[in-house]
Design a protein around this motif. Structure first.
Motif, PDB file in Angstrom:
ATOM      1  N   ASN A  44     -76.520  52.175  54.442  1.00  0.00           N
ATOM      2  CA  ASN A  44     -77.442  52.701  53.424  1.00  0.00           C
ATOM      3  C   ASN A  44     -76.675  52.764  52.103  1.00  0.00           C
ATOM      4  O   ASN A  44     -75.679  52.069  51.927  1.00  0.00           O
ATOM      5  N   THR A  45     -77.119  53.597  51.192  1.00  0.00           N
ATOM      6  CA  THR A  45     -76.474  53.650  49.873  1.00  0.00           C
ATOM      7  C   THR A  45     -75.339  54.660  49.809  1.00  0.00           C
ATOM      8  O   THR A  45     -74.820  54.924  48.717  1.00  0.00           O
ATOM      9  N   ASP A  46     -74.909  55.207  50.952  1.00  0.00           N
ATOM     10  CA  ASP A  46     -73.755  56.120  50.934  1.00  0.00           C
ATOM     11  C   ASP A  46     -72.528  55.424  50.349  1.00  0.00           C
ATOM     12  O   ASP A  46     -71.706  56.048  49.677  1.00  0.00           O
ATOM     13  N   ILE A  47     -72.399  54.130  50.607  1.00  0.00           N
ATOM     14  CA  ILE A  47     -71.237  53.389  50.113  1.00  0.00           C
ATOM     15  C   ILE A  47     -71.186  53.417  48.587  1.00  0.00           C
ATOM     16  O   ILE A  47     -70.094  53.399  47.995  1.00  0.00           O
ATOM     17  N   CYS A  48     -72.340  53.473  47.939  1.00  0.00           N
ATOM     18  CA  CYS A  48     -72.382  53.513  46.466  1.00  0.00           C
ATOM     19  C   CYS A  48     -71.783  54.822  45.962  1.00  0.00           C
ATOM     20  O   CYS A  48     -71.048  54.835  44.956  1.00  0.00           O
ATOM     21  N   ASP A  49     -72.083  55.914  46.646  1.00  0.00           N
ATOM     22  CA  ASP A  49     -71.508  57.202  46.250  1.00  0.00           C
ATOM     23  C   ASP A  49     -69.996  57.205  46.437  1.00  0.00           C
ATOM     24  O   ASP A  49     -69.260  57.755  45.611  1.00  0.00           O
ATOM     25  N   LEU A  50     -69.524  56.582  47.512  1.00  0.00           N
ATOM     26  CA  LEU A  50     -68.079  56.488  47.725  1.00  0.00           C
ATOM     27  C   LEU A  50     -67.430  55.628  46.644  1.00  0.00           C
ATOM     28  O   LEU A  50     -66.352  55.966  46.137  1.00  0.00           O
ATOM     29  N   ASP A  51     -68.069  54.529  46.265  1.00  0.00           N
ATOM     30  CA  ASP A  51     -67.513  53.656  45.222  1.00  0.00           C
ATOM     31  C   ASP A  51     -67.357  54.405  43.907  1.00  0.00           C
ATOM     32  O   ASP A  51     -66.328  54.289  43.220  1.00  0.00           O
ATOM     33  N   PHE A  52     -68.376  55.161  43.528  1.00  0.00           N
ATOM     34  CA  PHE A  52     -68.292  55.917  42.279  1.00  0.00           C
ATOM     35  C   PHE A  52     -67.224  57.011  42.361  1.00  0.00           C
ATOM     36  O   PHE A  52     -66.540  57.309  41.380  1.00  0.00           O
ATOM     37  N   TYR A  53     -67.103  57.617  43.534  1.00  0.00           N
ATOM     38  CA  TYR A  53     -66.054  58.615  43.772  1.00  0.00           C
ATOM     39  C   TYR A  53     -64.690  57.973  43.549  1.00  0.00           C
ATOM     40  O   TYR A  53     -63.801  58.544  42.889  1.00  0.00           O
ATOM     41  N   MET A  54     -64.475  56.795  44.118  1.00  0.00           N
ATOM     42  CA  MET A  54     -63.203  56.086  43.973  1.00  0.00           C
ATOM     43  C   MET A  54     -62.933  55.729  42.521  1.00  0.00           C
ATOM     44  O   MET A  54     -61.817  55.924  42.009  1.00  0.00           O
ATOM     45  N   LEU A  55     -63.946  55.205  41.823  1.00  0.00           N
ATOM     46  CA  LEU A  55     -63.774  54.853  40.411  1.00  0.00           C
ATOM     47  C   LEU A  55     -63.401  56.081  39.591  1.00  0.00           C
ATOM     48  O   LEU A  55     -62.516  56.023  38.716  1.00  0.00           O
ATOM     49  N   ASP A  56     -64.044  57.195  39.877  1.00  0.00           N
ATOM     50  CA  ASP A  56     -63.766  58.441  39.143  1.00  0.00           C
ATOM     51  C   ASP A  56     -62.314  58.878  39.356  1.00  0.00           C
ATOM     52  O   ASP A  56     -61.609  59.259  38.411  1.00  0.00           O
ATOM     53  N   HIS A  57     -61.830  58.804  40.601  1.00  0.00           N
ATOM     54  CA  HIS A  57     -60.454  59.231  40.880  1.00  0.00           C
ATOM     55  C   HIS A  57     -59.431  58.240  40.326  1.00  0.00           C
ATOM     56  O   HIS A  57     -58.354  58.649  39.861  1.00  0.00           O
TER      57      HIS A  57
END
Length: 576
Positions: free
Chosen positions: A363-376
């Motif tokens: 699902n789109t959970d991976i998108c939230d993880l990607d943004f989390y990674m970019l932020d960090h």
């Protein structure tokens, strides 16, 4: 006939008609038609027609259903017409015809026929509305049976102890979006219908097949038909033109549950749980894959649910950590960049990426993880800049799932600019796609990022089917050559792999793109890169992905030693 006999016959007909038309849905069709014939012959009628329109708009378009249970072919003179608009807004028409030379015997005869016709119209209206409600409730907009129809079949079969020994199936047609693009939506709809009919012709009365939406279908059938249905799903040519000259091959990926015998279903969910998991597995495999459920898959589904549930807690608690794998210049040993990779620390242990990334991509959970990674990552870069440390360009992966987000560029740049990170320090890695729809979105995102000074890289280049179009039509900055393209050595048995690698790397250089080779593990591979002027390597030969503290130490050291013995003889001569 005399007045008395006419009245008596009318009352008899009326009583019989009311009795027949007020019975249950299983009315006596034969008795109804026989009575219609008697009435028409008694009153010397040539034909009777009943029409039904769902509403006035359908009536204007002449989009309705017409029924004729008597027509002796002797006349088309209309003698009675009745139009009724029901409370449901349905329009019901009744028309009675006679031969040109015939007339109704009396005004009473016309009254009798009008009354009988109204009883018939009421009956037809009621039955047609029931049928329409049935269609609306158990069919979709294209006329396919829907999930309610499938569920009703299961419940009925379960009550009759008839589920045991059958086969339940959930399948998706392979790349059907591309089929619609290639032959057009109307032809695509025709292919969908014909493929459905192929399967239904095999199923027959032994089961049912319903459409869940798009190109996804669910069904149940007798076990004896399993082989024939599996052959269809594995791939068949389907005609899509009226002359039968044009065909396209259609296949499906399917999840299957072989229902044991005996079997009692507690709920429809019992069947759904056992076909959804294998269908998801089948979609990740090759074209025409058919995966049969076993109990291990049930535990796998429970694991998927657990990971999806734990993900949000882990995100809030920052259990996900950024690891950095260096990218190294093979000529100088200098760290030229790094790829940010995710590691999940939970209860003191690291959860391997392959145990959670594929699940988040469902699902789109991976998108939230990607943004989390970019932020960090942006937070780390900002800290390095503020501390005066060496800073290199960091690449961050974005899932293909992002491409449907029309505001993706804004979301990316909002995170980067929140940390005041110069755009040249960020590189966005995107994997290639095989569908034209996502290809257009990919081009839009890459072009937009470049205009804003953010570099872009195509990840796993060479793994898809559209690689050449990908680099021809999209202005990438970096090509990351997948490790499967990197020869193990330059020996004769690797000649084909070596030639392919040379051409891919040469093409990237000729197009002015930076070439990064992934999965470099040996001295021999490093030599192949140098011989083919591929400057940047990433892999275990230099370093595994590192926690941020170890990566910072590597950056401060700045260089990796490059062994001399990996150089080819001609290189050694030139260096001397």
């Amino acid at each position: 006939m005399d007045r008395r006999s006419e009245n008596e016959l009318f009352l008899e007909y009326l009583e019989r008609m009311v009795q027949i038309t007020h019975e249950s849905n299983d009315y006596d069709r034969e008795a109804y038609v026989q009575l219609i014939h008697e009435i028409c012959e008694t009153y010397h009628l040539a034909k009777g027609v009943v029409g039904f329109y769902l509403n006035a708009e359908r009536e204007q378009k002449d989009d309705g259903d017409f029924f004729c249970d008597f027509d002796n072919g002797r006349g088309e003179k209309e003698v009675i017409r009745i139009r009724i608009e029901a409370r449901s807004k349905a329009i019901i028409l009744g028309m009675i015809y006679m031969a040109e030379e015939d007339e109704l015997e009396s005004p009473e005869a016309k009254e009798h026929l009008e009354m009988l016709l109204r009883v018939i119209l009421g009956f037809v209206s009621r039955r047609r509305l029931q049928q329409k409600l049935e269609e609306f409730a158990f069919s979709d907009e294209m006329g396919f049976r829907n999930f309610r129809s499938f569920a009703r079949y299961l419940i009925t079969a379960n009550k009759n102890n008839a589920l045991g020994g059958k086969v339940a199936i959930l399948f998706d047609l392979h790349n059907f979006t591309m089929v619609n693009q290639e032959i057009g939506r109307p032809n695509g709809d025709a292919v969908l219908r014909r493929f459905y009919n192929m399967v239904m012709d095999v199923i027959g009365d032994g089961g049912t097949l319903s459409r869940l939406g798009g190109d996804k279908f669910i069904g149940i059938f007798d076990r004896k038909d399993k082989r024939q249905i599996f052959e269809i799903l594995s791939g068949v040519p389907v005609v899509y033109d009226e002359r039968g000259m044009k065909r396209i091959r259609v296949s499906a990926s399917a999840g299957v549950f072989m229902i044991p015998n005996p079997y009692m279903m507690k709920s429809v969910g019992d069947i759904m749980d056992r076909i959804m998991v294998p269908s998801q597995v089948a979609k990740r495999q090759t074209e025409g894959a058919i995966v049969i459920f076993d109990e291990k898959m049930k535990s796998e589904k429970d694991r998927v649910k657990r990971v999806q549930k734990d993900f949000w807690f882990g995100l809030e608690q920052e259990e996900f950590k950024v690891f950095y794998q260096p990218k190294v210049n093979v000529e100088t040993g200098e760290i030229s960049g790094a790829e940010a990779l995710c590691r999940w620390y939970k209860n003191g242990k690291i959860i391997p990426p392959m145990e959670f990334i594929p699940i988040l991509e469902m699902n789109t959970d991976i998108c939230d993880l990607d943004f989390y990674m970019l932020d960090h990552v942006c937070g780390d870069i900002r800290r390095w800049l503020d501390q005066g440390q060496k800073v290199v360009r960091i690449s961050v992966n974005l899932s293909r799932k992002h491409l449907v987000d029309v505001d993706l560029l804004d979301h990316i740049m909002t995170i980067i600019d929140k940390h005041h990170v110069p755009h040249e320090y960020i590189e966005v890695e995107l994997t290639e796609t095989t569908t034209d729809v996502l290809f257009r979105d990919l081009k839009r995102v890459v072009s937009g990022l470049q205009e804003l000074g953010v570099r872009t890289a195509v990840d796993d280049f060479g793994m898809g089917y559209s690689s050449l179009n990908l680099i021809r039509d999209i202005p990438w900055d970096v090509i990351k050559i997948d490790k499967s393209f990197v020869p193990k050595s330059d020996e004769a048995e690797n000649k084909t792999a070596l030639l392919m690698f040379k051409h891919v790397s040469s093409l990237a250089q000729d197009l002015g793109m930076e070439c990064v080779v992934e999965g470099v593990e040996t001295v021999e591979q490093l030599g192949i890169l140098r011989n083919n002027h591929c400057c940047i390597a990433q892999g275990y030969f230099f370093d595994k992905p590192l926690p941020v503290e170890e990566f910072e130490a590597r950056m401060n050291r700045q260089y990796y030693p490059i062994p001399e013995d990996e150089m080819q003889p001609e290189e050694q001569e030139q260096s001397e």
